[in-house]
Design an enzyme around this catalytic site. Structure first.
Site, PDB file in Angstrom:
ATOM      1  CB  SER A 152      -0.882  -0.003   1.255  1.00  0.00           C
ATOM      2  OG  SER A 152      -1.467   1.258   1.494  1.00  0.00           O
ATOM      3  CE1 TYR A 165      -3.387  -2.520   5.446  1.00  0.00           C
ATOM      4  CE2 TYR A 165      -2.757  -0.293   4.811  1.00  0.00           C
ATOM      5  CZ  TYR A 165      -3.137  -1.581   4.466  1.00  0.00           C
ATOM      6  OH  TYR A 165      -3.245  -1.919   3.143  1.00  0.00           O
TER       7      TYR A 165
END
Length: 273
Positions: A152, A165
């Site tokens: 990501s 995350y």
């Protein structure tokens, strides 16, 4: 490979039929990727914990004339991964693995339970490590293989409300780039795919002000391009490629921009002591 006139022809990783393992295949990007790969004529091994959803996916692929194998496997469990990869390899070689399984819990750091943070790391980081470690010996023995780790932008530009995350994806990135230097001599490629914010069930739970959520079909098209070309890192859109470049040149500026997009989510949860 060259044509008869001497010009070089690019032969991508997906130019011939492959057996491809996709983790997190029961929904979202993983499910759509398995369908797209099967349509291209590849044999897909769809892996996740939910057998019912995997069977539905396999039936959909078979009905369309594709090939799919169901592998019920929990990537957060050592024994499950070892047993699952053993079953997979009994059916033949695995040419490509797409480590896609992952989850994002959007909350401020002090509002997250310790168990949630650990579960996120177990799935996003250690899950990819478990699957890769189980597959690597067979790839090394064969002298070829491609490992694609779905990451990501937040692994490079960390954001408030996704601190944990972001850390899981940063760890995934660093491990991937280091691993490449260890396995390239065996003909194995390691690719970091920087996925965009995508319109999936998980993507709809994670909100950033002003960030466009891209269609899952677009993300999958770009993912398959990354698998085929197998670069060291591939960001899924020109905008994301620009953002990564700006993050390298102007880290404080980009940190501020990302923080601004997360600001509306701040202060919405009760902190844990």
């Amino acid at each position: 490979m060259h044509r008869s006139d001497g010009t070089e022809v690019f032969m991508g990783t997906l130019s011939s039929s492959k057996r491809i393992l996709v983790t997190g295949a029961s929904r979202g990007i993983g499910r759509a990727a398995a369908l797209a790969l099967a349509r291209q004529g590849h044999g897909v091994v769809v892996a996740a914990r939910d057998e019912a959803l995997l069977q539905q996916l396999a039936q959909e692929i078979a009905t369309a004339g594709g090939r799919a194998e169901v592998l019920v496997m929990d990537v957060t469990d050592d024994a499950s991964v070892d047993a699952g990869i053993d079953r997979l390899l009994q059916g033949g070689p695995c040419h490509i693995v797409i480590n896609n399984a992952g989850s994002c819990d959007q909350a401020e750091f002090l509002a997250q339970e310790v168990a949630t943070r650990r579960a996120e790391m177990e799935l996003n980081y250690w899950g990819a490590q478990r699957v890769t470690r189980a597959l690597l010996p067979s790839m090394m023995q064969r002298g070829s293989g491609t490992i694609v780790n779905v990451s990501s932008l937040l692994g490079s530009i960390a954001s408030p409300t996704t601190a944990n995350y972001s850390a899981t994806k940063a760890a995934l990135n660093a491990w991937s780039h280091a691993l490449r230097g260890e396995v390239s001599r065996f003909g194995i490629k390691v690719v970091v795919f920087v996925a965009p914010h995508t319109d999936t069930a998980m993507g709809r739970r994670v909100r950033f002000e002003g960030v466009v959520s891209l269609p899952v079909d677009y993300t999958v098209k770009e993912l398959l391009r990354a698998v085929d070309r197998a670069p060291r890192q591939y960001a899924a859109s020109p905008v994301y490629r620009l953002l990564l470049r700006l993050a390298g040149l102007f880290p404080a500026f980009m940190e501020g921009r990302v923080a601004a997009s997360a600001r509306p989510q701040l202060g919405r949860a009760v902190f844990h002591a």
